[in-house]
Design a protein around this motif. Structure first.
Motif, short mmCIF file in Angstrom:
data_model
loop_
_atom_site.label_atom_id
_atom_site.label_comp_id
_atom_site.label_asym_id
_atom_site.label_seq_id
_atom_site.Cartn_x
_atom_site.Cartn_y
_atom_site.Cartn_z
N GLY A 259 49.37 23.89 52.27
CA GLY A 259 48.23 23.18 51.72
C GLY A 259 47.10 24.06 51.24
N VAL A 260 47.29 25.37 51.31
CA VAL A 260 46.26 26.29 50.82
C VAL A 260 46.49 26.52 49.34
N LYS A 261 45.71 25.88 48.52
CA LYS A 261 45.86 25.99 47.07
C LYS A 261 44.84 26.95 46.45
N THR A 262 43.70 27.08 47.09
CA THR A 262 42.66 27.98 46.60
C THR A 262 42.40 29.03 47.67
N LEU A 263 42.62 30.29 47.34
CA LEU A 263 42.53 31.35 48.33
C LEU A 263 41.47 32.38 47.96
N ASP A 264 40.63 32.73 48.93
CA ASP A 264 39.72 33.86 48.80
C ASP A 264 40.34 35.01 49.60
N ILE A 265 40.41 36.19 49.01
CA ILE A 265 41.05 37.32 49.69
C ILE A 265 40.16 38.55 49.58
N MET A 266 40.07 39.30 50.67
CA MET A 266 39.27 40.52 50.69
C MET A 266 40.02 41.61 51.45
N THR A 267 39.58 42.86 51.29
CA THR A 267 40.28 44.00 51.89
C THR A 267 39.30 44.84 52.71
N PRO A 268 38.99 44.43 53.94
CA PRO A 268 37.94 45.08 54.73
C PRO A 268 38.23 46.51 55.18
N ALA A 269 39.47 46.97 55.05
CA ALA A 269 39.78 48.34 55.47
C ALA A 269 39.46 49.36 54.37
N PHE A 270 39.16 48.88 53.18
CA PHE A 270 38.91 49.77 52.05
C PHE A 270 37.41 49.80 51.74
N SER A 271 36.83 50.97 51.69
CA SER A 271 35.40 51.09 51.37
C SER A 271 35.16 51.09 49.87
N SER A 272 36.21 51.36 49.09
CA SER A 272 36.11 51.38 47.63
C SER A 272 37.34 50.71 47.03
N ASP A 273 37.13 50.02 45.93
CA ASP A 273 38.27 49.48 45.21
C ASP A 273 39.11 50.63 44.68
N CYS A 274 40.43 50.43 44.69
CA CYS A 274 41.37 51.48 44.35
C CYS A 274 42.67 50.83 43.93
N LEU A 275 43.73 51.62 43.81
CA LEU A 275 45.02 51.08 43.37
C LEU A 275 45.49 49.95 44.28
N GLU A 276 45.31 50.13 45.60
CA GLU A 276 45.82 49.14 46.55
C GLU A 276 45.05 47.82 46.51
N THR A 277 43.82 47.84 46.03
CA THR A 277 43.07 46.58 45.95
C THR A 277 43.13 45.99 44.54
N LEU A 278 42.97 46.82 43.53
CA LEU A 278 42.88 46.32 42.15
C LEU A 278 44.24 45.97 41.55
N GLU A 279 45.26 46.75 41.89
CA GLU A 279 46.58 46.49 41.32
C GLU A 279 47.45 45.69 42.29
N GLU A 280 47.52 46.14 43.55
CA GLU A 280 48.39 45.46 44.51
C GLU A 280 47.87 44.08 44.88
N ILE A 281 46.60 43.99 45.27
CA ILE A 281 46.05 42.71 45.71
C ILE A 281 45.67 41.83 44.52
N ALA A 282 44.77 42.31 43.68
CA ALA A 282 44.27 41.48 42.57
C ALA A 282 45.32 41.25 41.49
N GLY A 283 46.40 42.06 41.50
CA GLY A 283 47.45 41.91 40.50
C GLY A 283 48.73 41.33 41.08
N GLU A 284 49.49 42.15 41.81
CA GLU A 284 50.78 41.72 42.35
C GLU A 284 50.65 40.52 43.29
N CYS A 285 49.69 40.59 44.22
CA CYS A 285 49.56 39.51 45.20
C CYS A 285 49.08 38.22 44.56
N ARG A 286 48.27 38.33 43.54
CA ARG A 286 47.86 37.14 42.79
C ARG A 286 49.08 36.42 42.22
#
Length: 324
Positions: A259-286
């Motif tokens: 039933g989760v149709k709208t998801l907010d996601i964050m990456t608290p272990a990362f102090s800066s956006d990088c490949l793992e946040t911008l490509e993996e999370i915001a891209g692949e995981c999306r």
């Protein structure tokens, strides 16, 4: 700034990044990174042939393409934000601040030498990892010691061990979520995705999963969320052995059916956006979430050079330089 032989300097340390989004540059970076025993603790005579014969030749071109997809006009996102953090912090604490990367350039020794050239004989090492892990924070400590080995005179050193439970960090995280909600609305669930480590490392005493769990619990309290409104998972696993669970990708596959149709996601272990946040999370995981039936996937950026983040770093400097 005038020289003072007793002056204190700050060295901000992050993981590092390739100098260019090219296969050759990525190969150099991955080679240094994956040679570190803190990252891969396999026997060298087993690991090195596999690394150089299979992994680097195969992965380097693929990873280079991924870097190309997130590369900014000024360079790698991690480096761009690290420089902004350095400059903003230097203005706020009124003392020399330098950058050093565990892998790649500028190296840790280059960062220390930059501070020494400004008259610093005392250096506070600030690994930009809120949660301690042997794979990240301890790797910084190892590299500092190795970099200074053999020198006739070394600077006086202090280290920041972790800061996931620092009130200013929690305040900065919560503020970023609230700002996101004000701009985009509140999703059905908030997912905190942390970089994973092998389960074996945690079993051997690495406190990282406890720090991640504490981060999520403190953030939940700061935001005043019920238990069913926030959850956590682990991303970026590599290889075949078991890593910390639940896995982010598997979690995302199952959320729409719950039933989760709208998801907010964050990456608290990362102090800066990088490949793992911008490509993996915001891209692949999306893509994973939307293909599973999700309707809206909203990525909350890292703290980067946000003022609240710089305030946190300044608070850490003040806390750890007392008496100097």
């Amino acid at each position: 700034m005038t020289e003072n032989k007793h002056q204190v300097g700050v060295l901000l340390v992050n993981l590092g990044t390739p100098d260019e989004p090219t296969p050759a540059a990525v190969k150099r970076f991955l080679s240094e990174f994956l040679h570190d025993h803190r990252v891969v603790d396999l026997t060298r005579w087993l690991w090195c042939p596999l690394l150089h014969g299979v992994i680097l030749p195969v992965r380097s071109p693929k990873v280079a393409k991924l870097y190309q997809s997130v590369w900014m006009e000024e360079g790698s996102p991690l480096m761009v934000y690290a420089k902004r953090q350095r400059d903003a912090l230097a203005k706020q604490v009124d003392m020399p601040v330098a950058l050093g990367m565990t892998y790649g350039t500028p190296s840790i020794i280059q960062g220390i030498e930059t501070l020494e050239q400004q008259g610093c004989e005392k250096v506070l090492i600030v690994p930009l990892y809120p949660q301690y892990s042997a794979t990240t924070t301890a790797a910084v400590f190892d590299k500092v010691a190795k970099s200074l080995k053999g020198r006739p005179c070394i600077p006086e050193l202090r280290y920041v061990h972790h800061y996931h439970d620092h009130p200013a960090y929690q305040s900065a995280l919560a503020a970023s979520v609230k700002r996101h909600w004000e701009q985009h609305g509140k999703g059905d669930r908030l997912l905190c995705s942390y970089h994973g480590i092998p389960q074996r490392f945690a079993d051997n005493g690495d406190p990282y999963p406890q720090h991640c769990q504490q981060t999520t619990a403190l953030l939940q309290a700061e935001l005043g969320l019920p238990d069913d409104a926030i959850m956590m998972s682990y991303q970026s696993r590599f290889g075949r052995e078991e890593w910390l669970k639940p896995y982010t990708d598997k979690t995302l596959e199952g959320l729409p059916a719950q039933g989760v149709k709208t998801l907010d996601i964050m990456t608290p272990a990362f102090s800066s956006d990088c490949l793992e946040t911008l490509e993996e999370i915001a891209g692949e995981c999306r893509d994973i979430f939307l293909e599973a039936g999700g309707e809206a996937f909203r990525f909350i950026p890292c703290l980067n050079d946000d003022k609240a983040h710089i305030d946190l770093l300044a608070a850490l400097v003040a806390d750890h330089t007392q008496g100097w």
